[in-house]
Design a protein around this motif. Structure first.
Motif, PDB file in Angstrom:
ATOM      1  N   UNK A  71       6.655 -17.832  -2.595  1.00 49.02           N
ATOM      2  CA  UNK A  71       6.672 -17.739  -1.138  1.00 49.02           C
ATOM      3  C   UNK A  71       6.409 -16.285  -0.751  1.00 49.02           C
ATOM      4  N   UNK A  72       5.397 -16.069   0.075  1.00 44.12           N
ATOM      5  CA  UNK A  72       5.000 -14.719   0.458  1.00 44.12           C
ATOM      6  C   UNK A  72       5.808 -14.244   1.655  1.00 44.12           C
ATOM      7  N   UNK A  73       6.404 -13.072   1.517  1.00 50.86           N
ATOM      8  CA  UNK A  73       7.070 -12.402   2.630  1.00 50.86           C
ATOM      9  C   UNK A  73       6.332 -11.094   2.877  1.00 50.86           C
ATOM     10  N   UNK A  74       5.830 -10.925   4.080  1.00 56.05           N
ATOM     11  CA  UNK A  74       4.981  -9.773   4.393  1.00 56.05           C
ATOM     12  C   UNK A  74       5.843  -8.588   4.809  1.00 56.05           C
ATOM     13  N   UNK A  75       5.504  -7.423   4.255  1.00 57.98           N
ATOM     14  CA  UNK A  75       6.213  -6.174   4.574  1.00 57.98           C
ATOM     15  C   UNK A  75       5.347  -5.347   5.521  1.00 57.98           C
ATOM     16  N   UNK A  76       5.973  -4.756   6.511  1.00 55.70           N
ATOM     17  CA  UNK A  76       5.252  -3.978   7.516  1.00 55.70           C
ATOM     18  C   UNK A  76       4.710  -2.669   6.941  1.00 55.70           C
ATOM     19  N   UNK A  77       3.760  -2.102   7.669  1.00 55.54           N
ATOM     20  CA  UNK A  77       3.283  -0.745   7.372  1.00 55.54           C
ATOM     21  C   UNK A  77       3.889   0.223   8.368  1.00 55.54           C
ATOM     22  N   UNK A  78       4.191   1.434   7.903  1.00 49.60           N
ATOM     23  CA  UNK A  78       4.628   2.497   8.803  1.00 49.60           C
ATOM     24  C   UNK A  78       3.418   3.004   9.585  1.00 49.60           C
ATOM     25  N   UNK A  79       3.637   3.755  10.665  1.00 47.77           N
ATOM     26  CA  UNK A  79       2.507   4.269  11.456  1.00 47.77           C
ATOM     27  C   UNK A  79       1.491   5.072  10.641  1.00 47.77           C
ATOM     28  N   UNK A  80       1.931   5.740   9.575  1.00 48.52           N
ATOM     29  CA  UNK A  80       0.994   6.526   8.770  1.00 48.52           C
ATOM     30  C   UNK A  80       0.285   5.697   7.705  1.00 48.52           C
ATOM     31  N   UNK A  81       0.520   4.390   7.711  1.00 46.54           N
ATOM     32  CA  UNK A  81      -0.157   3.512   6.769  1.00 46.54           C
ATOM     33  C   UNK A  81       0.632   3.213   5.513  1.00 46.54           C
ATOM     34  N   UNK A 119      -1.415  -3.512  -8.133  1.00 49.71           N
ATOM     35  CA  UNK A 119      -2.815  -3.926  -8.109  1.00 49.71           C
ATOM     36  C   UNK A 119      -3.678  -2.764  -8.602  1.00 49.71           C
ATOM     37  N   UNK A 120      -4.557  -3.038  -9.550  1.00 50.30           N
ATOM     38  CA  UNK A 120      -5.354  -1.976 -10.150  1.00 50.30           C
ATOM     39  C   UNK A 120      -6.653  -1.676  -9.442  1.00 50.30           C
ATOM     40  N   UNK A 121      -6.823  -2.182  -8.218  1.00 50.65           N
ATOM     41  CA  UNK A 121      -8.100  -1.998  -7.525  1.00 50.65           C
ATOM     42  C   UNK A 121      -8.446  -0.527  -7.327  1.00 50.65           C
ATOM     43  N   UNK A 122      -7.430   0.310  -7.184  1.00 47.97           N
ATOM     44  CA  UNK A 122      -7.678   1.721  -6.904  1.00 47.97           C
ATOM     45  C   UNK A 122      -7.410   2.612  -8.113  1.00 47.97           C
ATOM     46  N   UNK A 166      -3.279   4.099  -5.505  1.00 49.13           N
ATOM     47  CA  UNK A 166      -2.972   4.525  -4.154  1.00 49.13           C
ATOM     48  C   UNK A 166      -3.086   3.358  -3.178  1.00 49.13           C
ATOM     49  N   UNK A 167      -2.523   3.504  -2.023  1.00 52.29           N
ATOM     50  CA  UNK A 167      -2.454   2.385  -1.094  1.00 52.29           C
ATOM     51  C   UNK A 167      -3.845   1.944  -0.667  1.00 52.29           C
ATOM     52  N   UNK A 168      -3.894   0.744  -0.132  1.00 53.70           N
ATOM     53  CA  UNK A 168      -5.148   0.223   0.402  1.00 53.70           C
ATOM     54  C   UNK A 168      -5.668   1.108   1.522  1.00 53.70           C
ATOM     55  N   UNK A 169      -4.790   1.902   2.107  1.00 55.03           N
ATOM     56  CA  UNK A 169      -5.213   2.818   3.175  1.00 55.03           C
ATOM     57  C   UNK A 169      -5.782   4.119   2.613  1.00 55.03           C
ATOM     58  N   UNK A 170      -5.847   4.241   1.290  1.00 52.50           N
ATOM     59  CA  UNK A 170      -6.524   5.378   0.695  1.00 52.50           C
ATOM     60  C   UNK A 170      -5.689   6.629   0.573  1.00 52.50           C
ATOM     61  N   UNK A 171      -4.381   6.482   0.433  1.00 53.15           N
ATOM     62  CA  UNK A 171      -3.520   7.658   0.266  1.00 53.15           C
ATOM     63  C   UNK A 171      -2.499   7.399  -0.847  1.00 53.15           C
ATOM     64  N   UNK A 172      -2.020   8.497  -1.441  1.00 55.39           N
ATOM     65  CA  UNK A 172      -0.942   8.427  -2.423  1.00 55.39           C
ATOM     66  C   UNK A 172       0.381   8.448  -1.666  1.00 55.39           C
TER      67      UNK A 172
END
Length: 943
Positions: free
Chosen positions: A605-615, A668-671, A641-647
Motif C-alpha cells: 500500500x503506497x503512502x505518499x510523503x510530501x515535499x518541502x518547499x525546497x524540494x 532508486x539508482x536512477x541518479x 540525489x533527489x528527483x529534484x536534482x539536489x543532494x
C-alpha cells in the motif's frame, strides 16, 4: 632548432579521451563561470561531507586495445554449440544489412524513447512496422511496441486479463505446456496480487478469470485452442495464447481461434540469443482491450499542416501518470530489438518468412521420421519445430553424445530428450543429431507436414506495401538510412534529458556483443559452455558491489522498473521469512513514476510523503507517516540525489527513521551518475538499489530499450534475491537467469576502461557540467531547486511556468529547441511546466555552450512576446519546429526565415530538419491507428 617538450597526453587514456567531454583547460573555464577554484571545491559544496565514501575506487583502467584483447580472451572461454534446446530461444540468421545498419549503427542505438515525436519519425515508423507485423501474424488488431521478454509479457497479460474479465474468480489457469520460465515469472507476479495459479491438464473456466496456453507447446504440441477459448468466453474469462511468430507463418493464428490476447518473443526474427537477451517481447489484443494494454503503442496522427505523423498513443495508460493506480510498471521497452525484428520481416517479406517457416518445419519432420524409422518413440504427432523423444535410462548418454558432436539438446523430465530445430538447422546438423542417437544412413524423405489441415494457416499476412518493397540490399540499406535520417540521436547532438543520463556509448564497448562467442549462446546451455560469460558476471558483480557498498547483486532484472519490482519483492520476502506482516511503502511525491506502480505490483500500500518547499523530502511528514505505519512499514523508496536534482542533507535521517520502524530502504539508482566514486548508497542507509545500466553504465538506450536494472542488496537480503527461472520456481522476474546478458558486456567494458579513478572523475565532471549550465542560465530561467549551498547535482530543473503568463508554454520551448538542433530536456517532470536538464560528463564544453546559446536565444524570443513586440501565436515559438516545407513555402510570418529556421545553436551546413511539424496528439488519440496506414494514404502522401 627544435625542442623536446614532455607532455602528459596519453592516446590510450579512455576516461579523458572518450567518456569525459571537457578538456582540463575547458574545465578551468567552466569552474570560473561557476565561481569555484577547483573541481574538488565544487564537489565539496555539492555533496554533503557526511555521506562521502572514505576509500577511492582503485582498479586500474584498461586501454581500448587491452580491453578488446581481454574481451577476446573471455569470449574464448565460451563454447559456441548448436543449441536445439528451444524453450523460447532459437538460432536465427541476422541479415548482415540489419546487423551493420541497425544493431551496430549509433543512429539507431543511441536514440531515446520517442517522447518528442517530431524528431523520432524514423524509429516510430519502424516500430509501427513491428506492431503491424505482430498484429498480422497473431490475427489480433492491436499490438504494442514491445515488452521486455516473453515471460514478462505473459505476466502482464495475466494482470490485464484480471482487470478486464467479467468473471470475478480469483484463479488463473496456466497450461502445463507453457515454457517453465514463463510459469515461474507468472507465479512471481501472481502471488502479491492474490491471484491463485491453477496448474494442470484441464481448465475449469468457471473457476478462473483467465487462462494461458502455449501454441506450439513447450514440448512441441500443436492443437486447436478454439474450444478452450469459447469455453472461457462463456464463463466471462479471458483467453491468452503464448505463441511463436515464425510458427504463425504456417499455423492458424490465435485470433482466428478466439484468443483475446497473444504474447511471445520476436527473438527468432533475426535477433541473436545472446545468452538470454535482449529480445523484444510482444503483446497483441482485441481492439476493445487496447486501453488496458501495458507498454507503448505507436499510433498514426497528423502534424500541424495535416501531414501524416507518428507518435506514442494513449499515454494516459502509462505508469508515470497512473502511479499507484497503474496496473503495470512497464517503462523500458525493447525498441532496438523490435526494430531489428521488424526489419527482418521487411527484409524477407511474407513469402520469405513462410519459406523459412516451411523449411524449419520440414527439417523437424525429417528428423522425427528418421528417429521413428529407427524405432524411437517420438512425440507429439502434430508439431511445428519441436519434438520429444522417449529415451528412458539412456537420457544422460544421448545428451552427452550430442554435446560431443557439438549439439545441445533439452533434458525433459527423467526419460525424454527435447529437440527444437530452427532457421540455422541443415542436413548436416540433422545428421549429427541422429548420430548421437546411434542412427546412421537416415535418408528418410520428409513426409507431408505434421500439422493438421485444420491448423494450417489460410489467411494472408504482411499485406502492407512496406513488406513487399524491392528487397535488393541497396534498397533495404537506403530505407534504413531514410528512417534514421528522420531521427535525432546522440550521433547528431546532445540529448540533455534529466534523469535519463544520455551519455556516450563508446564503439569499443559495443563491439563484443555481436561476436558469435557471446551472441550465439543459448541461455539454458550448460554453464560450462558459458565460462566467459560467468567470468564477466563475477567481475561485474564484484565491481558493482565496490561502487555501491552492497554485498550481493542479481543481474536478472532487464529494465529499471523490473529492478524496482525485484527489489521490493526481495524486501517483501525478507519480511515474510521473519514472520512479519508488513505492507506499507512510503514514497515521496517527487519519486519516479514507476516507484508507486512497482510497489502496488508487489502488494504494498503506497503512502505518499510530501515535499518541502525546497524540494527535499518533508522530514516532519515522513517522520509522522513512518510512525503511523509502525510495524506495518515494509519499505521506503527514495531517489538520491533527489528527483529534484539536489543532494539532500537529511538522507541518513530518512534511512534511520525507516530502520527504526523496521522498514527497509530502497534507494532508486536512477541518479547514480552523481554518486559513483563519491557516495555509496549501501553505506548511507540503503538496503537495496537497482542500477540503470542503460544510464550510468553506458548501455545505449536504443530508442526506448534495451535496458538492464540489476539490484544490489545488503547481506541480510541476499538470500531473497530473484530465483532462477530455469527451475520454474516462484521468485523469478525475467525469462533468462541473467536477464539481457549480452549487454552486460557493455557496462563491464565501460567499467574496465574507465578504471576506478575514471569513473569517479566522470561523476565529478557530470556535476560540473550541470552546475555550469545552471550558472549560465540562472539569470534567464529560474533554477527551481538548489542544494543548501546553492549547487545542483548532475541535473538542474529550469522553471518555465512564469512564461505561461505570456501564453508561452513549456511545449513551445521544447519544440523550439528542435530548431536549434537539440532534443528537448525532460519535459514537465518531476514538476509540470519545467525542463530538467542533464548534460552528463560526455558532452564537451562546445556542445554545452551551443545548448546554452539556444536557451538564451529562446529567452530573447519569450521577451519579445512578453513585451508585446510579437503575438504569441505569431512567434517562432508557436510555429516550432520548422521543417524544410516551411522554409521553401510562401513566407508571410512576423519573423524572418533566418530566425525561424537557423536560430543560434543550429548548424547551417549540417542542420537537422525535423520531417514533420508539431504533431497533433489529440487527433491521434481520437482517431487511433496502430498499424501501418492503408495503401491509399501512401499514394496520397506521394502526391
Amino acid at each position: 632548432m627544435g625542442t623536446w617538450t614532455p607532455t602528459d597526453y596519453n592516446p590510450d587514456d579512455f576516461a579523458n579521451r572518450r567518456h569525459i567531454g571537457p578538456s582540463l583547460a575547458e574545465m578551468a573555464e567552466m569552474l570560473k563561470a561557476v565561481g569555484v577554484d577547483s573541481l574538488e571545491a565544487l564537489i565539496d559544496q555539492t555533496v554533503p561531507a557526511g555521506i562521502r565514501q572514505a576509500a577511492p575506487l582503485d582498479w586500474p583502467a584498461l586501454s581500448e586495445a587491452a580491453l578488446l584483447a581481454r574481451m577476446r580472451a573471455v569470449a574464448g572461454r565460451n563454447k559456441v554449440m548448436t543449441s536445439l534446446i528451444g524453450q523460447g530461444y532459437y538460432g536465427t540468421v541476422t541479415p548482415p544489412a540489419i546487423q551493420r545498419n541497425i544493431l551496430e549503427n549509433p543512429a539507431w542505438y543511441t536514440a531515446y524513447t520517442p517522447y518528442q515525436p517530431e524528431i523520432a519519425q524514423g524509429r516510430l515508423e519502424a516500430l509501427l512496422n513491428f506492431q503491424t507485423m505482430v498484429a498480422d501474424l497473431t490475427g489480433l488488431p492491436v499490438a504494442n511496441a514491445s515488452l521486455l521478454d516473453e515471460a514478462t509479457a505473459a505476466a502482464e497479460a495475466m494482470a490485464m486479463a484480471q482487470r478486464l474479465a467479467k468473471s470475478k474468480a480469483r484463479g488463473f489457469f496456466v497450461s502445463e505446456d507453457l515454457h517453465p520460465q514463463t510459469i515461474a515469472v507468472i507465479e512471481t507476479r501472481a502471488a502479491p496480487l492474490g491471484i491463485e495459479i491453477v496448474r494442470g491438464g484441464d481448465c475449469d473456466p468457471s473457476q478462473v478469470f483467465g487462462a494461458i496456453y502455449q501454441y506450439p507447446g513447450t514440448y512441441g504440441h500443436v492443437r486447436d485452442l478454439s474450444a478452450d477459448c469459447a469455453a472461457l468466453h462463456a464463463a466471462g474469462a479471458v483467453a491468452i495464447v503464448a505463441t511463436d511468430l515464425l510458427a504463425l507463418c504456417v499455423l492458424k493464428e490465435p485470433g482466428a481461434m478466439g484468443a483475446d490476447i497473444a504474447v511471445g518473443s520476436a527473438q527468432r526474427f533475426g535477433v541473436p540469443m545472446g545468452y538470454g537477451g535482449p529480445h523484444a517481447g510482444f503483446m497483441a489484443c482485441r481492439d476493445e482491450m487496447k486501453r488496458a494494454m501495458p507498454g507503448r503503442i505507436v499510433g498514426v496522427s497528423i502534424d500541424v499542416k495535416g501531414n501524416r505523423a507518428y507518435r506514442l498513443s494513449l499515454q494516459t495508460r502509462e505508469q508515470h501518470i497512473r502511479r499507484e493506480k497503474a496496473t503495470s510498471n512497464v517503462c523500458t521497452a525493447q525498441a532496438l530489438l523490435a526494430v531489428m525484428a521488424s526489419f527482418y520481416a521487411v527484409f524477407h517479406g511474407p513469402e520469405g518468412l513462410r519459406a523459412i517457416a516451411q523449411r524449419v518445419h520440414l527439417n523437424a519432420v525429417t528428423l522425427a521420421d528418421a528417429l521413428r524409422a529407427a524405432g524411437a518413440q517420438v512425440e507429439p504427432e502434430a508439431f511445428f519445430d519441436t519434438v520429444t523423444v522417449r529415451v528412458g535410462v539412456g537420457q544422460a548418454g544421448i545428451l552427452a553424445a550430442a554435446r560431443h558432436r557439438g549439439i545441445n539438446l533439452r533434458k525433459v523430465g527423467r526419460d525424454r530428450v527435447g529437440i527444437s530445430v530452427d532457421e540455422t538447422t541443415d542436413a548436416e546438423v540433422i545428421a549429427r543429431v541422429l548420430d548421437a542417437f546411434g542412427i546412421s544412413d537416415a535418408a528418410v524423405p520428409a513426409r507431408a507436414p505434421a500439422i493438421p489441415q485444420a491448423l494450417l494457416r489460410d489467411s494472408d499476412y504482411l499485406t502492407h506495401p512496406v513488406f513487399h518493397m524491392n528487397r535488393a540490399e541497396s534498397e533495404m540499406m537506403r530505407y534504413m538510412r531514410r528512417l534514421s535520417d528522420r531521427d535525432l540521436a546522440l550521433d547528431r547532438a546532445m540529448i540533455p534529458l534529466g534523469s535519463c543520463t544520455m551519455k556516450l556509448n563508446a564503439a569499443a564497448e559495443m563491439m563484443p556483443i555481436t561476436w558469435p562467442e557471446f551472441a550465439a549462446i543459448h541461455p539454458f546451455a550448460p554453464e560450462d559452455q558459458a565460462a566467459g560469460y560467468h567470468e564477466v558476471f563475477a567481475d561485474l558483480t564484484e565491481k558493482l558491489c565496490a561502487i555501491t557498498g552492497y554485498d550481493a547483486f542479481s543481474l536478472q532484472p532487464n529494465s529499471g522498473a523490473q529492478g524496482e519490482y525485484a527489489g521490493l519483492l526481495t524486501i517483501a520476502a525478507y519480511h515474510r521469512a521473519r514472520g512479519e506482516d508488513r505492507d506499507i511503502c512510503l514514497i515521496p511525491v517527487s519519486a519516479h513514476g514507476t516507484n508507486p506502480a512497482s510497489a502496488q505490483m508487489c502488494g504494498m500500500r503506497v503512502v505518499v510523503v510530501k515535499s518541502a518547499p525546497n524540494g527535499d523530502i518533508d522530514l516532519e511528514d515522513f517522520t509522522e507517516k513512518a510512525a503511523k505505519a509502525g510495524d506495518r512499514l515494509a519499505a521506503v523508496m527514495i531517489t538520491y540525489p533527489s528527483t529534484h536534482g539536489v543532494f539532500e542533507d537529511t538522507v541518513r535521517q530518512v534511512c534511520d527513521i525507516a530502520h527504526r520502524h523496521g522498514g527497509q530502504v530502497y534507494i532508486d539508482g536512477a541518479n547514480m551518475n552523481a554518486l559513483v566514486g563519491l557516495v555509496k548508497p549501501g553505506e548511507i542507509g540503503g538496503d537495496v538499489s537497482h542500477l540503470n545500466l542503460h544510464k550510468t553504465f553506458a548501455i545505449p538506450h536504443g530508442g526506448g530499450g534495451p535496458g538492464m536494472g540489476p539490484i544490489g542488496v545488503k547481506a541480510h537480503l541476499a538470500p531473497f534475491l530473484p530465483a532462477d527461472p530455469r527451475t520454474g520456481e516462484q521468485g523469478a522476474v525475467s525469462a533468462a537467469p541473467w536477464g539481457s546478458a549480452s549487454i552486460l558486456l557493455i557496462s563491464w567494458a565501460y567499467i574496465l576502461m574507465m578504471g576506478g579513478a575514471g569513473l569517479t572523475q566522470a561523476t565529478r565532471v557530470a556535476i560540473l557540467n550541470a552546475n555550469y549550465i545552471a550558472s549560465r542560465l540562472a539569470a534567464a530561467y529560474p533554477v527551481l531547486f538548489m542544494g543548501n549551498r546553492g549547487r545542483v547535482a548532475h541535473e538542474c530543473i529550469l522553471d518555465m511556468r512564469p512564461f505561461a503568463a505570456h501564453a508561452v508554454t513549456v511545449d513551445d520551448i521544447a519544440k523550439r529547441l528542435i530548431d536549434n538542433g537539440f532534443h528537448a530536456p525532460t519535459m514537465s517532470w518531476p514538476v509540470a511546466g519545467t525542463l530538467m536538464v542533464e548534460p552528463t560528463e560526455s558532452e564537451t564544453k562546445a556542445e554545452i555552450d551551443r545548448l546554452i546559446a539556444a536557451f538564451l536565444a529562446i529567452r530573447d524570443e519569450i521577451t519579445e512576446v512578453a513585451e508585446g513586440r510579437i503575438a504569441p501565436e505569431a512567434s517562432p515559438l508557436r510555429h516550432a519546429p520548422h521543417t524544410v516545407e516551411d522554409l521553401v513555402a510562401d513566407w508571410d510570418r512576423a519573423y524572418s526565415r533566418e530566425q525561424g529556421c537557423f536560430p543560434p545553436g543550429a548548424f547551417r551546413v549540417d542542420k537537422y530538419w525535423p520531417p514533420v511539424g508539431r504533431v497533433d496528439n489529440a487527433y491521434g488519440d481520437r482517431n487511433l491507428v496502430c498499424t501501418c496506414p492503408p495503401v491509399e494514404d501512401y499514394a496520397q502522401a506521394a502526391e
